[in-house]
Scaffold this active site. Structure first.
Site, PDB file in Angstrom:
ATOM      1  N   HIS A   1    -100.638  72.528  39.846  1.00 20.27           N
ATOM      2  CA  HIS A   1    -101.211  73.291  40.966  1.00 20.27           C
ATOM      3  C   HIS A   1    -102.209  74.345  40.493  1.00 20.27           C
ATOM      4  O   HIS A   1    -102.142  74.820  39.360  1.00 20.27           O
ATOM      5  CB  HIS A   1    -100.113  73.912  41.842  1.00 20.27           C
ATOM      6  CG  HIS A   1     -99.414  75.101  41.262  1.00 20.27           C
ATOM      7  ND1 HIS A   1     -98.101  75.403  41.550  1.00 20.27           N
ATOM      8  CD2 HIS A   1     -99.825  76.089  40.422  1.00 20.27           C
ATOM      9  CE1 HIS A   1     -97.754  76.502  40.920  1.00 20.27           C
ATOM     10  NE2 HIS A   1     -98.775  76.935  40.226  1.00 20.27           N
TER      11      HIS A   1
ATOM     12  N   GLU B   1    -100.472  72.920  45.991  1.00 20.81           N
ATOM     13  CA  GLU B   1     -99.474  72.093  45.304  1.00 20.81           C
ATOM     14  C   GLU B   1     -99.901  70.617  45.363  1.00 20.81           C
ATOM     15  O   GLU B   1    -100.781  70.251  46.151  1.00 20.81           O
ATOM     16  CB  GLU B   1     -98.116  72.276  45.988  1.00 20.81           C
ATOM     17  CG  GLU B   1     -97.573  73.707  45.950  1.00 20.81           C
ATOM     18  CD  GLU B   1     -96.879  74.074  44.634  1.00 20.81           C
ATOM     19  OE1 GLU B   1     -97.214  73.492  43.581  1.00 20.81           O
ATOM     20  OE2 GLU B   1     -96.000  74.946  44.672  1.00 20.81           O
TER      21      GLU B   1
ATOM     22  N   ASN C   1     -96.822  71.716  37.446  1.00 23.32           N
ATOM     23  CA  ASN C   1     -97.050  70.499  38.238  1.00 23.32           C
ATOM     24  C   ASN C   1     -98.533  70.277  38.555  1.00 23.32           C
ATOM     25  O   ASN C   1     -98.873  69.463  39.406  1.00 23.32           O
ATOM     26  CB  ASN C   1     -96.230  70.542  39.535  1.00 23.32           C
ATOM     27  CG  ASN C   1     -96.634  71.704  40.438  1.00 23.32           C
ATOM     28  OD1 ASN C   1     -97.598  72.414  40.143  1.00 23.32           O
ATOM     29  ND2 ASN C   1     -95.929  71.886  41.535  1.00 23.32           N
TER      30      ASN C   1
HETATM   31  P1  PGA Z   1     -98.019  81.189  34.957  1.00 23.61           P
HETATM   32  O1  PGA Z   1     -98.253  80.424  36.313  1.00 23.61           O
HETATM   33  O2  PGA Z   1     -99.301  81.855  34.621  1.00 23.61           O
HETATM   34  O3  PGA Z   1     -96.945  82.201  35.253  1.00 23.61           O
HETATM   35  O4  PGA Z   1     -97.608  80.159  33.953  1.00 23.61           O
HETATM   36  C1  PGA Z   1     -99.410  79.683  36.462  1.00 23.61           C
HETATM   37  C2  PGA Z   1     -99.494  79.227  37.886  1.00 23.61           C
HETATM   38  O5  PGA Z   1     -98.476  78.792  38.428  1.00 23.61           O
HETATM   39  O6  PGA Z   1    -100.575  79.305  38.466  1.00 23.61           O
END
Ligand code: PGA
Length: 245
Positions: free
Chosen positions: A135, A140, A133
């Site tokens: 973030h 967020e 998304n």
């Molecule tokens: P991920 O998560 O490395 O497990 O894809 C990235 C994040 O949410 O910062």
């Protein structure tokens, strides 16, 4: 912000790791701030390999971007990840290991403690992953761009990613995180965002071709001279413009 397009996850990890290694090898008192999750696993592998081959990290300080609220030794915590993927695998430890305590009963006190560490140890590099998304850390969508370290509530998309990453049930999945805000993230001398995989393609498109807006938190990096984003082909697959290809 500089954009670096690479072929795949392995090349993303190599390029990201090169930046960290250069700092460890050239600075007297390097300070590295890591992220955890699926994205940086390759970087940790390369770092451990190099340490086994003689890379000296005894003068390096390593810290982290965020921490889930929950028991310290839970499978999903940043602490567990860091020990499992780095500290438990090496004989010579870094000069300092700093972690946020997500089991604290006093969020304010813990926030102040960590903020003081951030003041004292200027970061040479902050590594980031990108949420589906958009973030960064646990900032967020909707988080104001002037956020400072705070207790964040996860969105549903983030909760789903955590469940998948750590193979845990909804009820066992943390919903809150203590995270650096945009303000502290951008204070690092270098900010490196790593992105791999098709599931990140929409977020990458918003980041590079959408507006700079809190709706896409990572877009805060666009105007940032010390930011580098390393994107693999799958994550770049929805991009229309070709000026970074
Ligand atoms: P991920 O998560 O490395 O497990 O894809 C990235 C994040 O949410 O910062």
């Amino acid at each position: 912000m500089k954009v670096l397009l690479v072929k795949d996850y392995d090349e993303m990890s190599e390029k990201g790791y090169e930046l960290i290694k250069e700092i460890i090898e050239t600075k007297e008192e390097p300070v590295i701030s890591m992220t955890t999750g699926g994205t940086p696993r390759g970087i940790f592998k390369l770092l451990v390999e190099d340490i086994h081959n003689g890379l000296d990290i005894s003068h390096t300080t390593i810290m982290n971007l965020d921490e889930y609220i929950g028991p310290r030794n839970a499978v999903y915590t940043v602490r567990t990840f860091m020990y499992k993927n780095l500290y438990d695998l090496i004989n010579v430890q870094p000069k300092n290991i700093f972690l946020i305590d997500g089991a604290t009963e006093d969020i304010k006190k813990e926030t102040n403690r960590y903020k003081e560490i951030l003041q004292q140890y200027g970061r040479d590099i902050q590594i980031l992953g990108l949420g589906t998304n958009g973030h960064i850390g646990a900032n967020e969508p909707g988080t104001p761009f002037d956020s400072t370290m705070f207790l964040a509530e996860h969105t549903e998309a983030t909760i789903q990613s955590t469940m998948k990453e750590y193979n845990i049930e909804r009820n066992d999945t943390p919903t809150q995180m203590l995270t650096l805000g945009f303000t502290e993230i951008l204070e690092a001398k270098k900010v490196v965002l790593l992105v791999s995989g098709k599931h990140k393609a929409k977020a990458v498109k918003d980041l590079l071709e959408g507006e700079i807006t809190p709706d896409c938190p990572a877009s805060v990096l666009r105007d940032c001279e010390n930011a580098i984003v390393i994107i693999d082909e799958e994550a770049a697959s929805l991009l229309e413009k070709t000026n970074y290809l």
